[in-house]
Write a protein that holds these residues in place. Structure first.
Motif, PDB file in Angstrom:
ATOM      1  N   GLN A 161      14.293  21.769  -1.159  1.00 54.84           N
ATOM      2  CA  GLN A 161      14.506  23.039  -0.459  1.00 54.84           C
ATOM      3  C   GLN A 161      13.210  23.554   0.151  1.00 54.84           C
ATOM      4  OE1 GLN A 161      16.283  25.596  -3.381  1.00 54.84           O
ATOM      5  NE2 GLN A 161      18.276  24.603  -3.244  1.00 54.84           N
ATOM      6  N   LEU A 162      12.129  23.440  -0.584  1.00 49.70           N
ATOM      7  CA  LEU A 162      10.836  23.908  -0.110  1.00 49.70           C
ATOM      8  C   LEU A 162      10.422  23.186   1.171  1.00 49.70           C
ATOM      9  CD1 LEU A 162       8.291  25.668  -0.760  1.00 49.70           C
ATOM     10  CD2 LEU A 162       7.397  23.659  -1.954  1.00 49.70           C
ATOM     11  N   PHE A 163      10.599  21.867   1.194  1.00 46.70           N
ATOM     12  CA  PHE A 163      10.190  21.077   2.354  1.00 46.70           C
ATOM     13  C   PHE A 163      11.339  20.802   3.320  1.00 46.70           C
ATOM     14  CE2 PHE A 163       6.866  19.919  -0.769  1.00 46.70           C
ATOM     15  CZ  PHE A 163       5.783  20.396  -0.048  1.00 46.70           C
ATOM     16  N   LYS A 164      12.510  21.372   3.033  1.00 53.27           N
ATOM     17  CA  LYS A 164      13.672  21.334   3.931  1.00 53.27           C
ATOM     18  C   LYS A 164      14.069  19.927   4.356  1.00 53.27           C
ATOM     19  CE  LYS A 164      12.631  25.887   5.665  1.00 53.27           C
ATOM     20  NZ  LYS A 164      11.318  26.372   5.827  1.00 53.27           N
ATOM     21  N   PHE A 165      14.398  19.084   3.365  1.00 56.26           N
ATOM     22  CA  PHE A 165      14.915  17.765   3.709  1.00 56.26           C
ATOM     23  C   PHE A 165      16.088  17.421   2.801  1.00 56.26           C
ATOM     24  CE2 PHE A 165      11.955  16.712   0.304  1.00 56.26           C
ATOM     25  CZ  PHE A 165      12.571  15.678  -0.374  1.00 56.26           C
ATOM     26  N   ASN A 166      16.954  16.554   3.311  1.00 51.68           N
ATOM     27  CA  ASN A 166      18.107  16.095   2.543  1.00 51.68           C
ATOM     28  C   ASN A 166      18.003  14.624   2.195  1.00 51.68           C
ATOM     29  OD1 ASN A 166      19.677  18.460   2.256  1.00 51.68           O
ATOM     30  ND2 ASN A 166      20.234  18.320   4.404  1.00 51.68           N
ATOM     31  N   GLY A 167      17.731  13.806   3.201  1.00 49.86           N
ATOM     32  CA  GLY A 167      17.728  12.364   2.989  1.00 49.86           C
ATOM     33  C   GLY A 167      16.381  11.814   2.579  1.00 49.86           C
ATOM     34  N   ILE A 168      16.442  10.655   1.948  1.00 46.60           N
ATOM     35  CA  ILE A 168      15.227   9.928   1.598  1.00 46.60           C
ATOM     36  C   ILE A 168      15.353   8.521   2.170  1.00 46.60           C
ATOM     37  CG2 ILE A 168      14.544  11.243  -0.437  1.00 46.60           C
ATOM     38  CD1 ILE A 168      16.031   9.155  -2.155  1.00 46.60           C
TER      39      ILE A 168
ATOM     40  N   LYS B 155      -6.731  21.283   2.136  1.00 42.73           N
ATOM     41  CA  LYS B 155      -6.620  22.685   1.737  1.00 42.73           C
ATOM     42  C   LYS B 155      -5.235  23.024   1.185  1.00 42.73           C
ATOM     43  CE  LYS B 155      -9.935  24.031   5.267  1.00 42.73           C
ATOM     44  NZ  LYS B 155     -10.110  24.701   6.545  1.00 42.73           N
ATOM     45  N   GLY B 156      -4.335  22.044   1.169  1.00 44.19           N
ATOM     46  CA  GLY B 156      -2.996  22.276   0.651  1.00 44.19           C
ATOM     47  C   GLY B 156      -1.994  22.719   1.699  1.00 44.19           C
ATOM     48  N   GLN B 157      -2.372  22.654   2.977  1.00 47.43           N
ATOM     49  CA  GLN B 157      -1.470  23.034   4.062  1.00 47.43           C
ATOM     50  C   GLN B 157      -0.691  21.812   4.552  1.00 47.43           C
ATOM     51  OE1 GLN B 157      -1.231  26.342   5.014  1.00 47.43           O
ATOM     52  NE2 GLN B 157      -2.586  26.580   3.257  1.00 47.43           N
ATOM     53  N   VAL B 158       0.564  22.003   4.894  1.00 47.53           N
ATOM     54  CA  VAL B 158       1.387  20.907   5.394  1.00 47.53           C
ATOM     55  C   VAL B 158       0.943  20.562   6.816  1.00 47.53           C
ATOM     56  CG1 VAL B 158       3.719  20.178   5.993  1.00 47.53           C
ATOM     57  CG2 VAL B 158       3.338  21.561   3.942  1.00 47.53           C
ATOM     58  N   ILE B 159       0.568  19.318   7.012  1.00 51.41           N
ATOM     59  CA  ILE B 159       0.191  18.803   8.334  1.00 51.41           C
ATOM     60  C   ILE B 159       1.443  18.333   9.066  1.00 51.41           C
ATOM     61  CG2 ILE B 159      -1.009  16.946   9.568  1.00 51.41           C
ATOM     62  CD1 ILE B 159      -2.969  16.802   7.226  1.00 51.41           C
ATOM     63  N   ASN B 160       2.286  17.601   8.330  1.00 52.11           N
ATOM     64  CA  ASN B 160       3.486  17.029   8.924  1.00 52.11           C
ATOM     65  C   ASN B 160       4.565  16.998   7.844  1.00 52.11           C
ATOM     66  OD1 ASN B 160       5.479  15.268   9.955  1.00 52.11           O
ATOM     67  ND2 ASN B 160       3.977  14.206  11.215  1.00 52.11           N
ATOM     68  N   ASP B 161       5.684  17.663   8.095  1.00 55.62           N
ATOM     69  CA  ASP B 161       6.745  17.715   7.086  1.00 55.62           C
ATOM     70  C   ASP B 161       7.831  16.660   7.318  1.00 55.62           C
ATOM     71  OD1 ASP B 161       8.029  18.822   9.250  1.00 55.62           O
ATOM     72  OD2 ASP B 161       8.581  20.677   8.234  1.00 55.62           O
ATOM     73  N   ASP B 162       7.589  15.765   8.265  1.00 54.64           N
ATOM     74  CA  ASP B 162       8.508  14.650   8.519  1.00 54.64           C
ATOM     75  C   ASP B 162       7.699  13.485   9.095  1.00 54.64           C
ATOM     76  OD1 ASP B 162      10.839  13.198   8.628  1.00 54.64           O
ATOM     77  OD2 ASP B 162      11.571  14.151  10.452  1.00 54.64           O
ATOM     78  N   PHE B 163       6.744  13.016   8.307  1.00 56.87           N
ATOM     79  CA  PHE B 163       5.809  11.989   8.757  1.00 56.87           C
ATOM     80  C   PHE B 163       6.511  10.648   8.950  1.00 56.87           C
ATOM     81  CE2 PHE B 163       2.578   8.709   7.846  1.00 56.87           C
ATOM     82  CZ  PHE B 163       1.662   9.026   8.839  1.00 56.87           C
ATOM     83  N   PRO B 164       6.247   9.985  10.073  1.00 56.81           N
ATOM     84  CA  PRO B 164       6.838   8.665  10.310  1.00 56.81           C
ATOM     85  C   PRO B 164       5.997   7.575   9.625  1.00 56.81           C
ATOM     86  CG  PRO B 164       5.600   9.353  12.234  1.00 56.81           C
ATOM     87  CD  PRO B 164       5.513  10.479  11.231  1.00 56.81           C
ATOM     88  N   MET B 165       6.306   7.252   8.386  1.00 61.16           N
ATOM     89  CA  MET B 165       5.496   6.303   7.614  1.00 61.16           C
ATOM     90  C   MET B 165       5.373   4.955   8.317  1.00 61.16           C
ATOM     91  SD  MET B 165       3.506   6.012   5.032  1.00 61.16           S
ATOM     92  CE  MET B 165       3.829   7.300   3.841  1.00 61.16           C
ATOM     93  N   TYR B 166       6.369   4.587   9.122  1.00 65.42           N
ATOM     94  CA  TYR B 166       6.288   3.323   9.850  1.00 65.42           C
ATOM     95  C   TYR B 166       5.123   3.320  10.840  1.00 65.42           C
ATOM     96  CZ  TYR B 166       8.811   6.086  13.318  1.00 65.42           C
ATOM     97  OH  TYR B 166       9.177   7.075  14.193  1.00 65.42           O
ATOM     98  N   SER B 167       4.582   4.495  11.159  1.00 61.71           N
ATOM     99  CA  SER B 167       3.434   4.607  12.072  1.00 61.71           C
ATOM    100  C   SER B 167       2.133   4.901  11.325  1.00 61.71           C
ATOM    101  CB  SER B 167       3.693   5.723  13.092  1.00 61.71           C
ATOM    102  OG  SER B 167       4.787   5.393  13.905  1.00 61.71           O
ATOM    103  N   PHE B 168       2.112   4.691  10.023  1.00 60.54           N
ATOM    104  CA  PHE B 168       0.944   5.000   9.211  1.00 60.54           C
ATOM    105  C   PHE B 168      -0.332   4.405   9.793  1.00 60.54           C
ATOM    106  CE2 PHE B 168      -2.051   3.887   5.845  1.00 60.54           C
ATOM    107  CZ  PHE B 168      -2.245   5.118   5.239  1.00 60.54           C
ATOM    108  N   ASN B 169      -0.313   3.126  10.115  1.00 61.27           N
ATOM    109  CA  ASN B 169      -1.514   2.452  10.625  1.00 61.27           C
ATOM    110  C   ASN B 169      -2.013   3.075  11.919  1.00 61.27           C
ATOM    111  OD1 ASN B 169      -1.439   0.630   8.493  1.00 61.27           O
ATOM    112  ND2 ASN B 169      -0.220  -0.839   9.634  1.00 61.27           N
ATOM    113  N   ILE B 170      -1.105   3.473  12.758  1.00 60.41           N
ATOM    114  CA  ILE B 170      -1.467   4.046  14.056  1.00 60.41           C
ATOM    115  C   ILE B 170      -1.991   5.472  13.908  1.00 60.41           C
ATOM    116  CG2 ILE B 170      -0.513   4.767  16.291  1.00 60.41           C
ATOM    117  CD1 ILE B 170       1.573   2.461  15.889  1.00 60.41           C
ATOM    118  N   LEU B 171      -1.397   6.255  13.021  1.00 64.71           N
ATOM    119  CA  LEU B 171      -1.715   7.676  12.906  1.00 64.71           C
ATOM    120  C   LEU B 171      -2.835   8.016  11.920  1.00 64.71           C
ATOM    121  CD1 LEU B 171       1.948   9.048  12.929  1.00 64.71           C
ATOM    122  CD2 LEU B 171       0.335   8.945  14.834  1.00 64.71           C
ATOM    123  N   LEU B 172      -3.155   7.110  11.011  1.00 68.58           N
ATOM    124  CA  LEU B 172      -4.108   7.405   9.950  1.00 68.58           C
ATOM    125  C   LEU B 172      -5.464   7.883  10.477  1.00 68.58           C
ATOM    126  CD1 LEU B 172      -4.915   7.554   6.986  1.00 68.58           C
ATOM    127  CD2 LEU B 172      -5.560   5.141   7.135  1.00 68.58           C
TER     128      LEU B 172
END
Length: 122
Positions: free
Chosen positions: A81-88, A97-114
Motif C-alpha cells: 500500500q505504501l509503495f502502491k503496487f499489486n503485482g510482483i 537519504k531515504g527518498q524514493v528515486i523510482n517506485d517502478d524501476f525497470p530491473m531489466y535495464s539495471f545495467n543501462i541505468l546504474l
C-alpha cells in the motif's frame, strides 16, 4: 537503519512467482560483481505466505541472497500500500537519504541505468 547511506534497489518478490525467480537468477552475477559496493545494495522483501519457508531457504541459499526480509502478510501488505503496487516482481530504488528515486524501476535495464543513478545520487 542497516542500509542508511546507501542507494537501495528493493526487490519485492516470492518463490511462487516465476518472473521473480527468473530475474533473481539472471541478476546473480551482477549481485556478485557489486557485493561489496559502498554506494548501493540489493534488498529482497517477500511475504511469508507467498514464499513458504522450505523453498524460500533453498532458493535464498542457491542464489546467495543477502539483505533479505520474509515478512508477515500484514507487514508486506502495508509496504504494498505504501509503495502502491499489486503485482510482483516489483522494484523500487531509494536514495541515500531515504527518498524514493523510482517506485517502478525497470530491473531489466539495471545495467543501462546504474551509472546514471550513481552519478546523480552519489
Amino acid at each position: 537503519k542497516k542500509h542508511k547511506g546507501k542507494i537501495l534497489f528493493i526487490d519485492f518478490w516470492a518463490t511462487t512467482c516465476g518472473p521473480c525467480v527468473a530475474t533473481i537468477k539472471q541478476m546473480k552475477e551482477k549481485r556478485r560483481e557489486y557485493k561489496d559496493n559502498e554506494d548501493f545494495e540489493f534488498v529482497f522483501i517477500t511475504d511469508e505466505s507467498l514464499s513458504p519457508i522450505e523453498p524460500y531457504n533453498k532458493f535464498v541459499k542457491e542464489q546467495e541472497l543477502e539483505k533479505i526480509y520474509r515478512l508477515p502478510s500484514d507487514d508486506y501488505n502495508y509496504l504494498r500500500q505504501l509503495f502502491k503496487f499489486n503485482g510482483i516482481p516489483h522494484y523500487i530504488v531509494i536514495d541515500k537519504k531515504g527518498q524514493v528515486i523510482n517506485d517502478d524501476f525497470p530491473m531489466y535495464s539495471f545495467n543501462i541505468l546504474l551509472n546514471g543513478i550513481l552519478e546523480k545520487y552519489k
